[in-house]
Motif scaffolding. Structure first.
Motif, PDB file in Angstrom:
ATOM      1  N   GLY A  69       0.889  -1.063  -0.115  1.00 43.47           N
ATOM      2  CA  GLY A  69      -0.053  -0.111   0.012  1.00 43.47           C
ATOM      3  C   GLY A  69       0.782   1.338   0.058  1.00 43.47           C
TER       4      GLY A  69
ATOM      5  N   ARG B 148       5.513  -0.588   7.028  1.00 43.62           N
ATOM      6  CA  ARG B 148       5.423  -1.274   5.754  1.00 43.62           C
ATOM      7  C   ARG B 148       6.488  -1.383   4.914  1.00 43.62           C
ATOM      8  NH1 ARG B 148       0.262   2.061   3.530  1.00 43.62           N
ATOM      9  NH2 ARG B 148       0.931   3.823   5.198  1.00 43.62           N
TER      10      ARG B 148
ATOM     11  N   SER C   7       0.955  -2.313  14.186  1.00 45.14           N
ATOM     12  CA  SER C   7       0.587  -1.495  15.455  1.00 45.14           C
ATOM     13  C   SER C   7       0.423  -0.066  14.930  1.00 45.14           C
ATOM     14  CB  SER C   7       1.320  -1.755  16.571  1.00 45.14           C
ATOM     15  OG  SER C   7       2.601  -1.217  16.041  1.00 45.14           O
ATOM     16  N   ALA C   8       1.140   0.489  13.820  1.00 43.79           N
ATOM     17  CA  ALA C   8       1.110   1.934  13.365  1.00 43.79           C
ATOM     18  C   ALA C   8       0.383   2.338  12.255  1.00 43.79           C
ATOM     19  CB  ALA C   8       2.648   2.377  13.315  1.00 43.79           C
ATOM     20  N   LEU C   9      -0.384   1.202  11.953  1.00 43.60           N
ATOM     21  CA  LEU C   9      -1.270   1.333  10.760  1.00 43.60           C
ATOM     22  C   LEU C   9      -2.880   1.801  11.154  1.00 43.60           C
ATOM     23  CD1 LEU C   9       0.142  -1.547   8.814  1.00 43.60           C
ATOM     24  CD2 LEU C   9       0.796   0.729   8.942  1.00 43.60           C
ATOM     25  N   ASP C  10      -3.603   2.711  10.456  1.00 47.99           N
ATOM     26  CA  ASP C  10      -5.029   2.739  10.490  1.00 47.99           C
ATOM     27  C   ASP C  10      -5.471   1.786  10.045  1.00 47.99           C
ATOM     28  OD1 ASP C  10      -6.083   3.024   7.584  1.00 47.99           O
ATOM     29  OD2 ASP C  10      -4.207   4.296   7.329  1.00 47.99           O
ATOM     30  N   VAL C  11      -6.895   1.499  10.589  1.00 49.97           N
ATOM     31  CA  VAL C  11      -7.481   0.159  10.584  1.00 49.97           C
ATOM     32  C   VAL C  11      -7.746  -0.092   8.992  1.00 49.97           C
ATOM     33  CG1 VAL C  11      -8.635   0.275  12.515  1.00 49.97           C
ATOM     34  CG2 VAL C  11      -9.646   1.379  10.868  1.00 49.97           C
ATOM     35  N   SER C  12      -7.857   0.664   8.209  1.00 50.37           N
ATOM     36  CA  SER C  12      -7.951   0.290   6.624  1.00 50.37           C
ATOM     37  C   SER C  12      -6.699  -0.251   6.284  1.00 50.37           C
ATOM     38  CB  SER C  12      -8.298   1.385   6.109  1.00 50.37           C
ATOM     39  OG  SER C  12      -8.205   0.895   4.549  1.00 50.37           O
TER      40      SER C  12
ATOM     41  N   GLN D  80      -4.311  -1.388   7.940  1.00 58.20           N
ATOM     42  CA  GLN D  80      -3.921  -2.775   8.662  1.00 58.20           C
ATOM     43  C   GLN D  80      -4.827  -3.698   8.024  1.00 58.20           C
ATOM     44  OE1 GLN D  80      -6.005  -2.787  12.733  1.00 58.20           O
ATOM     45  NE2 GLN D  80      -3.771  -3.167  13.513  1.00 58.20           N
ATOM     46  N   ALA D  81      -5.968  -3.618   7.870  1.00 59.08           N
ATOM     47  CA  ALA D  81      -6.703  -4.803   7.180  1.00 59.08           C
ATOM     48  C   ALA D  81      -6.336  -5.158   5.973  1.00 59.08           C
ATOM     49  CB  ALA D  81      -8.357  -4.329   6.838  1.00 59.08           C
ATOM     50  N   GLN D  82      -5.706  -4.235   5.132  1.00 55.57           N
ATOM     51  CA  GLN D  82      -4.949  -4.537   3.646  1.00 55.57           C
ATOM     52  C   GLN D  82      -4.048  -5.332   4.040  1.00 55.57           C
ATOM     53  OE1 GLN D  82      -3.780  -1.147   1.667  1.00 55.57           O
ATOM     54  NE2 GLN D  82      -2.702  -2.211   0.071  1.00 55.57           N
TER      55      GLN D  82
ATOM     56  N   ASN E 142      -4.928  -9.017   5.194  1.00 50.17           N
ATOM     57  CA  ASN E 142      -5.461  -9.849   4.110  1.00 50.17           C
ATOM     58  C   ASN E 142      -4.411 -10.202   3.069  1.00 50.17           C
ATOM     59  OD1 ASN E 142      -8.098  -9.466   5.052  1.00 50.17           O
ATOM     60  ND2 ASN E 142      -8.393  -7.730   3.803  1.00 50.17           N
TER      61      ASN E 142
ATOM     62  N   ARG F  79      -2.416 -13.003   4.862  1.00 52.65           N
ATOM     63  CA  ARG F  79      -3.303 -14.206   4.803  1.00 52.65           C
ATOM     64  C   ARG F  79      -3.328 -14.727   3.366  1.00 52.65           C
ATOM     65  NH1 ARG F  79      -8.899 -12.573   6.870  1.00 52.65           N
ATOM     66  NH2 ARG F  79      -8.701 -12.342   9.005  1.00 52.65           N
TER      67      ARG F  79
ATOM     68  N   ALA G 212      -8.265  -7.776  18.925  1.00 52.02           N
ATOM     69  CA  ALA G 212      -9.127  -8.161  17.810  1.00 52.02           C
ATOM     70  C   ALA G 212      -8.414  -8.519  16.608  1.00 52.02           C
ATOM     71  CB  ALA G 212     -10.022  -6.929  17.740  1.00 52.02           C
TER      72      ALA G 212
ATOM     73  N   GLN H  27      -8.314 -12.313  14.463  1.00 52.51           N
ATOM     74  CA  GLN H  27      -8.830 -12.241  13.059  1.00 52.51           C
ATOM     75  C   GLN H  27      -7.710 -13.235  12.125  1.00 52.51           C
ATOM     76  OE1 GLN H  27     -11.131 -11.584  11.038  1.00 52.51           O
ATOM     77  NE2 GLN H  27     -12.339 -10.659  12.630  1.00 52.51           N
TER      78      GLN H  27
ATOM     79  N   HIS I 233      -4.321   5.245  16.327  1.00 48.50           N
ATOM     80  CA  HIS I 233      -5.214   4.355  15.296  1.00 48.50           C
ATOM     81  C   HIS I 233      -6.409   3.679  15.998  1.00 48.50           C
ATOM     82  CE1 HIS I 233      -2.881   5.550  11.815  1.00 48.50           C
ATOM     83  NE2 HIS I 233      -1.680   5.268  12.584  1.00 48.50           N
TER      84      HIS I 233
ATOM     85  N   ILE J 273     -13.516  -7.193  18.666  1.00 50.34           N
ATOM     86  CA  ILE J 273     -13.074  -8.492  19.444  1.00 50.34           C
ATOM     87  C   ILE J 273     -14.198  -9.572  19.104  1.00 50.34           C
ATOM     88  CG2 ILE J 273     -14.159  -7.848  21.652  1.00 50.34           C
ATOM     89  CD1 ILE J 273     -10.655  -9.446  21.019  1.00 50.34           C
TER      90      ILE J 273
ATOM     91  N   LEU K   4     -11.050  -8.904   6.323  1.00 54.49           N
ATOM     92  CA  LEU K   4     -11.169  -7.469   7.042  1.00 54.49           C
ATOM     93  C   LEU K   4     -11.614  -6.655   5.976  1.00 54.49           C
ATOM     94  CD1 LEU K   4      -8.153  -8.045   9.147  1.00 54.49           C
ATOM     95  CD2 LEU K   4     -10.498  -7.632  10.092  1.00 54.49           C
ATOM     96  N   ARG K   5     -12.257  -5.469   6.477  1.00 56.12           N
ATOM     97  CA  ARG K   5     -12.564  -4.483   5.542  1.00 56.12           C
ATOM     98  C   ARG K   5     -11.693  -3.366   5.103  1.00 56.12           C
ATOM     99  NH1 ARG K   5     -17.184  -5.942   8.199  1.00 56.12           N
ATOM    100  NH2 ARG K   5     -16.310  -4.908  10.185  1.00 56.12           N
ATOM    101  N   THR K   6     -11.401  -3.151   3.948  1.00 54.58           N
ATOM    102  CA  THR K   6     -10.445  -1.862   3.693  1.00 54.58           C
ATOM    103  C   THR K   6     -11.296  -0.960   2.890  1.00 54.58           C
ATOM    104  OG1 THR K   6      -9.971  -2.882   1.485  1.00 54.58           O
ATOM    105  CG2 THR K   6      -8.563  -3.803   3.286  1.00 54.58           C
TER     106      THR K   6
END
Ligand SMILES: Nc1ncnc2c1ncn2[C@@H]1O[C@H](COP(=O)(O)OP(=O)(O)OP(=O)(O)O)[C@@H](O)[C@H]1O
Ligand SMILES: Nc1ncnc2c1ncn2[C@@H]1O[C@H](COP(=O)(O)OP(=O)(O)OP(=O)(O)O)[C@@H](O)[C@H]1O
Ligand SMILES: [Mg+2]
Ligand SMILES: [Mg+2]
Lengths: 279, 270
Positions: free
Chosen positions: A145, A165, A186-191, A193-195, A198, A201, A219, A223, B208, B256, B263-265
């Motif tokens: 990303g 990254r 830990s330093a990534l925004d949730v989006s 982070q999800a990328q 994924n 995975r 959480a 996952q 975050h 949780i 996961l949603r991006t």
């Protein structure tokens, strides 16, 4: 998990000398950071190490990756005892195991460009770089990303999450069989982070590497992990597959940890969901 | 009157704009959460307030702290404010601690530089107590350790201890709990709340972790591409987000008790 046993750690102990306690005829007192940790990591498996700050998670990871010598215990990689390997005999270990470090900036050479950082492990191993160094780096940056045009930038020109990254891209460059991620998202925004999760995975499904995943965000751990080990004070107090540890925690510390997970107020969540559904 | 007013703040490196006309306000004693995309300019904004932007950065706009325009202040006068009236907890603790001094010395010096006439021995005692407050075990022994002998979360707590030791009016915390397990994190957030109750300090918390922001902040600023996309009370942002980016961000928070799955991006950006 039925994949090949990649990493077998038995009774890992690490002691550090205590500052200022050594005398002329007296050795320093020792502090036990890791006090007998054992685990197995199979291909395709993600083992999460969670637990108290200072409980020995990073030290355990460094012992397993042979970045730190054990005080006692054994580390076996794909059936080979590598516990006491030194110097150039460690090359095979470096080829097999890659680490994404907890402090992104201090693990990146400030005087090297991103391209040089990301391809360094391959050059060190005298391996061919598929498609050439530039294209290879661009592809990797894109996958984590980051803007592919940033390959000539230096670490100081990045934000915390961008630097993290780069560490991930460097670790993936080698195609490791064992990937160690120490607070790697830990330093990534949730989006983002999800990328990244994924991506890990997908790569794991393709390449079947084993992943040792240290994180404080439970959480996220839920996952990504297939199994979980919980540490306090240098020891594993509870270990098992993910659903057992999260669904039916046995140790008092695990229960406390799960109870302390911060949550957004349920009434705010409900209101937001209702509004989103109406849109 | 507001304690901190940032207006039309712009930070550029050459022709690359990393903060783009940003503005927000923070009242005395208030607490502001800054959330948003990785690389959106959160750390640059806080460094601009501290007068600590890296070389090559060009900063324009107004940063008014208690009526003083920090952006035009001399370095000498800025030094009197920095650390004393405004303290910052940096995102990367290892590179902001000095590797050649013990953690105890560094906490003690931070304290001594703002409290004249404190003896070395007294400052050492202060350092031990500061480490105990952030729940570092066996502080009396660990005070003589060097930063590399501490775990990631312990270093983070040293930074927090240093920031709190001078009783600043404004605490800027940039991702202060990324290496803390949730129980220690809860203790640290309690400590921050307690200190703020006692001293009336205002807080800017960059993180975050949206659940943490929802507990700590009374106002939230959401950033993307160097600018604010949405500002609101914490309740409004979390229960009724207006901007599509805020909506998508809240949607992507891993919870949780979520289903296990992709996961949603939200695509785009870097
Ligand atoms: N080089 C060293 N010398 C002395 N002590 C050390 C050294 N490295 C680690 N330690 C100590 O060992 C213990 C375990 O540290 P470690 O970094 O493994 O913890 P951790 O579980 O990763 O914590 P965190 O979640 O805060 O990162 C800590 O008390 C730490 O201070
Ligand atoms: N010296 C520099 N030269 C050019 N660009 C830079 C420099 N330092 C930072 N940047 C860019 O500025 C932007 C903002 O960085 P900043 O550190 O403020 O992001 P952030 O919001 O704190 O992100 P994160 O959540 O990942 O820490 C980033 O895109 C980064 O690449
Ligand atoms: Mg650690
Ligand atoms: Mg930042």
């Amino acid at each position: 998990m039925t994949g090949e046993l990649l990493l077998r750690a038995r009774d890992l102990v690490k002691q550090f000398p205590v500052a200022g306690t050594a005398g002329l005829f007296r050795p320093a007192r020792l502090f036990t950071a890791v006090g007998g940790v054992s685990f197995d990591l199979h291909a395709g498996e993600t083992l999460a190490l969670v637990g108290e700050s200072g409980s020995g998670k990073s030290t355990t990871a460094r012992l397993a990756a042979r970045l730190l010598d054990v005080t006692s215990g054994t580390v076996e990689l794909a059936g080979q005892d590598v516990t006491t390997r030194k110097g150039k005999d460690l090359a095979a270990v470096r080829r097999t195991v890659q680490v994404v470090f907890q402090d992104p900036f201090s693990s990146l050479n400030p005087r090297h460009t991103v391209e040089r950082i990301v391809t360094a492990p391959l050059l060190y191993q005298k391996r061919d770089i598929p498609g050439g160094s530039r294209e290879f780096t661009r592809t990797l940056l894109d996958r984590v990303g980051l803007n592919p045009d940033w390959l000539n930038r230096y670490p100081a020109q990045f934000s915390g999450g961008q630097a993290q990254r780069i560490g991930i891209a460097r670790a993936l460059a080698v195609g490791p069989r064992v990937l160690v991620c120490d607070e790697a998202v830990s330093a990534l925004d949730v989006s983002v982070q999800a990328q990244i999760i994924n991506l890990l995975r997908d790569l794991q499904a393709e390449e079947g590497f084993g992943c040792l995943f240290i994180a404080h965000d439970l959480a996220v751990v839920r996952q990504i992990a297939t199994s979980v080990a919980v540490m306090t004070a240098g020891r594993v107090v509870e270990a098992g597959d993910r659903d057992t540890v999260f669904g039916d925690p046995q140790h008092e510390y695990t229960r406390r940890l799960l109870a302390a997970v911060p949550r957004i107020r349920p009434e705010w969540e409900a209101a937001r969901r209702a509004k989103a559904a109406a849109r | 009157m507001s304690l901190l007013r940032v207006n039309d703040l712009t930070v550029k490196f050459g022709d690359v704009t990393v903060v783009d006309g940003l503005g927000f306000e923070l009242p005395k004693g208030g607490s502001l959460g800054i959330v948003g995309e990785s690389g959106s300019g959160k750390s640059m904004t806080s460094l601009a307030v501290m007068g600590l932007l890296p070389k090559g950065a060009l900063c324009t706009g107004e940063i008014s702290f208690d009526g003083i325009d920090l952006n035009t202040l001399s370095e000498r006068r800025m030094r009197e404010i920095r650390g004393d009236r405004i303290a910052m907890i940096f995102q990367d603790p290892l590179s902001s601690l000095n590797p050649y001094y013990t953690v105890g010395t560094q906490i003690a010096e931070a304290y001594r530089s703002h409290r004249s006439g404190v003896s070395r021995r007294a400052a050492r005692q202060v350092a031990i107590e500061a480490m105990e407050r952030v729940h570092i075990k066996e502080a009396g022994r660990r005070v003589d350790d060097y930063p590399h002998q501490f775990s990631g979360g312990m270093r983070q707590r040293v930074m927090i201890a240093m920031a709190l030791s001078t009783e600043p009016e404004l605490i800027i915390a940039d991702e202060p709990t990324t290496a803390l397990d949730v129980t220690v994190q809860a203790q640290i957030l309690d400590l921050l709340a307690e200190v703020r109750r006692d001293t009336g300090a205002a807080l800017i918390m960059i993180t975050h972790d949206l659940a943490v922001v929802s507990e700590v902040a009374d106002t939230v600023v959401v950033m993307r591409y160097g600018d604010v996309v949405e500002t609101g009370s914490t309740e409004q942002i979390f229960s009724d987000p207006r901007h599509p980016y805020t909506q998508a961000l809240l949607d992507a928070v891993p919870r949780i008790d979520d289903e296990i799955g992709d996961l949603r991006t939200l695509g785009g950006g870097s």
